[in-house]
Design an enzyme around this catalytic site. Structure first.
Site, PDB file in Angstrom:
ATOM      1  N   LYS A  25       0.819  -1.216   0.000  1.00 27.68           N
ATOM      2  CA  LYS A  25       0.000   0.000   0.000  1.00 27.68           C
ATOM      3  C   LYS A  25       0.859   1.275   0.000  1.00 27.68           C
ATOM      4  O   LYS A  25       2.059   1.219   0.290  1.00 27.68           O
ATOM      5  CB  LYS A  25      -0.941  -0.030   1.209  1.00 27.68           C
ATOM      6  N   TYR A  65     -12.520  -1.536  -3.771  1.00 29.36           N
ATOM      7  CA  TYR A  65     -13.028  -1.741  -2.407  1.00 29.36           C
ATOM      8  C   TYR A  65     -14.552  -1.603  -2.322  1.00 29.36           C
ATOM      9  O   TYR A  65     -15.086  -1.353  -1.247  1.00 29.36           O
ATOM     10  CB  TYR A  65     -12.342  -0.778  -1.438  1.00 29.36           C
ATOM     11  N   ASN A 128      -2.126   0.142   6.706  1.00 30.49           N
ATOM     12  CA  ASN A 128      -1.607  -1.126   7.232  1.00 30.49           C
ATOM     13  C   ASN A 128      -0.737  -1.908   6.253  1.00 30.49           C
ATOM     14  O   ASN A 128      -0.699  -3.123   6.267  1.00 30.49           O
ATOM     15  CB  ASN A 128      -2.759  -1.973   7.790  1.00 30.49           C
ATOM     16  N   HIS A 131      -2.206  -5.389   1.381  1.00 27.21           N
ATOM     17  CA  HIS A 131      -3.500  -6.040   1.165  1.00 27.21           C
ATOM     18  C   HIS A 131      -3.246  -7.518   0.921  1.00 27.21           C
ATOM     19  O   HIS A 131      -2.237  -7.879   0.322  1.00 27.21           O
ATOM     20  CB  HIS A 131      -4.193  -5.442  -0.063  1.00 27.21           C
ATOM     21  N   GLU A 142      -9.550  -9.997  -7.900  1.00 29.13           N
ATOM     22  CA  GLU A 142      -8.622  -8.881  -7.653  1.00 29.13           C
ATOM     23  C   GLU A 142      -7.406  -8.951  -8.578  1.00 29.13           C
ATOM     24  O   GLU A 142      -6.910  -7.919  -9.044  1.00 29.13           O
ATOM     25  CB  GLU A 142      -8.193  -8.895  -6.179  1.00 29.13           C
TER      26      GLU A 142
HETATM   27  N1  UDP Z   1      -9.838  -0.368   7.178  1.00 33.04           N
HETATM   28  C1  UDP Z   1      -9.913   0.826   7.870  1.00 33.04           C
HETATM   29  N2  UDP Z   1     -10.589   0.864   9.076  1.00 33.04           N
HETATM   30  C2  UDP Z   1     -11.181  -0.248   9.591  1.00 33.04           C
HETATM   31  C3  UDP Z   1     -11.108  -1.462   8.884  1.00 33.04           C
HETATM   32  C4  UDP Z   1     -10.425  -1.480   7.684  1.00 33.04           C
HETATM   33  O1  UDP Z   1      -9.391   1.843   7.416  1.00 33.04           O
HETATM   34  O2  UDP Z   1     -11.783  -0.164  10.680  1.00 33.04           O
HETATM   35  C5  UDP Z   1      -9.096  -0.408   5.899  1.00 33.04           C
HETATM   36  C6  UDP Z   1      -7.741  -1.102   6.025  1.00 33.04           C
HETATM   37  O3  UDP Z   1      -6.830  -0.462   5.147  1.00 33.04           O
HETATM   38  C7  UDP Z   1      -8.059  -2.516   5.570  1.00 33.04           C
HETATM   39  C8  UDP Z   1      -9.061  -2.235   4.443  1.00 33.04           C
HETATM   40  O4  UDP Z   1      -9.846  -1.154   4.931  1.00 33.04           O
HETATM   41  O5  UDP Z   1      -6.910  -3.191   5.146  1.00 33.04           O
HETATM   42  C9  UDP Z   1      -9.969  -3.391   4.106  1.00 33.04           C
HETATM   43  O6  UDP Z   1     -10.610  -3.845   5.280  1.00 33.04           O
HETATM   44  P1  UDP Z   1     -10.737  -5.379   5.612  1.00 33.04           P
HETATM   45  O7  UDP Z   1     -11.704  -5.523   6.744  1.00 33.04           O
HETATM   46  O8  UDP Z   1     -11.039  -6.138   4.352  1.00 33.04           O
HETATM   47  O9  UDP Z   1      -9.286  -5.762   6.160  1.00 33.04           O
HETATM   48  P2  UDP Z   1      -8.113  -6.646   5.499  1.00 33.04           P
HETATM   49  O10 UDP Z   1      -8.770  -7.734   4.695  1.00 33.04           O
HETATM   50  O11 UDP Z   1      -7.293  -5.710   4.643  1.00 33.04           O
HETATM   51  O12 UDP Z   1      -7.332  -7.174   6.661  1.00 33.04           O
HETATM   52 MG    MG Z   2     -10.184  -7.671   3.229  1.00 30.52          MG
END
Ligand code: UDP
Ligand code: MG
Length: 153
Positions: A25, A65, A128, A131, A142
């Site tokens: 990212k 997203y 974070n 992805h 994806e």
């Molecule tokens: N995200 C965020 N706040 C939250 C949860 C998710 O900004 O409370 C963002 C974060 O960058 C995350 C992405 O949205 O990686 C997608 O969320 P997901 O729940 O799919 O998490 P991931 O699969 O990336 O662990």
């Molecule tokens: Mg996810």
């Protein structure tokens, strides 16, 4: 005599679960962590099927997203994901999706297991570092979002 085998089913079985999709990212690219993260991916045994440095437009990030569009963080997430270049890649290995989720760690780095990519390089739940696809089906969707057939090896 032909053996009684369904080759389509066998091919699907062999191929199932062996690819995932990742993005390094914008936060991790800005922090200079492309090399460190690729090294961890390499050491975990993934083969790189496709890879590029690219940047999502706000609209493209919104499309990627879309599943999160009702979530409160959607706007911020799309702004962040389009804020700078990313590295997009398709990765291959046995049990690719599940093993990669374990390699990256929990979404919130505060909950990510020590030694995971997010524990090392993520700075917040939003920013974070990486992805990782959450299912074989989403890995395929994806991967196809970012790469055409001639870009995969
Ligand atoms: N995200 C965020 N706040 C939250 C949860 C998710 O900004 O409370 C963002 C974060 O960058 C995350 C992405 O949205 O990686 C997608 O969320 P997901 O729940 O799919 O998490 P991931 O699969 O990336 O662990
Ligand atoms: Mg996810």
């Amino acid at each position: 005599m032909q053996p009684n085998l369904n080759y389509t089913k066998i091919t699907q079985y062999i191929m199932a679960g062996n690819r995932t999709f990742t993005m390094i990212k914008p936060d991790a690219v800005r922090a200079g962590n492309i090399g460190n993260i690729l090294q961890m991916i390499n050491e975990a045994g993934y083969r790189i099927v496709a890879m590029k440095l690219t940047q999502l437009s706000l609209a493209k990030a919104g499309e990627f997203y879309e599943v999160h569009k009702e979530r409160p963080f959607y706007g911020e997430l799309c702004e962040f994901m389009s804020s700078g270049p990313i590295v997009a890649a398709i990765l291959e290995k046995d049990n690719a999706v599940e093993d990669f989720r374990n390699l990256i760690g929990a979404t919130n780095p505060a909950n990510a297991a020590p030694g995971t990519i997010r524990a090392k390089y993520a700075t917040s739940v939003g920013e974070n570092a990486v992805h990782g696809s959450d299912s074989d089906e989403n890995a395929a969707i994806e991967g196809a979002f970012h790469f055409g057939g001639v870009e995969k090896f």
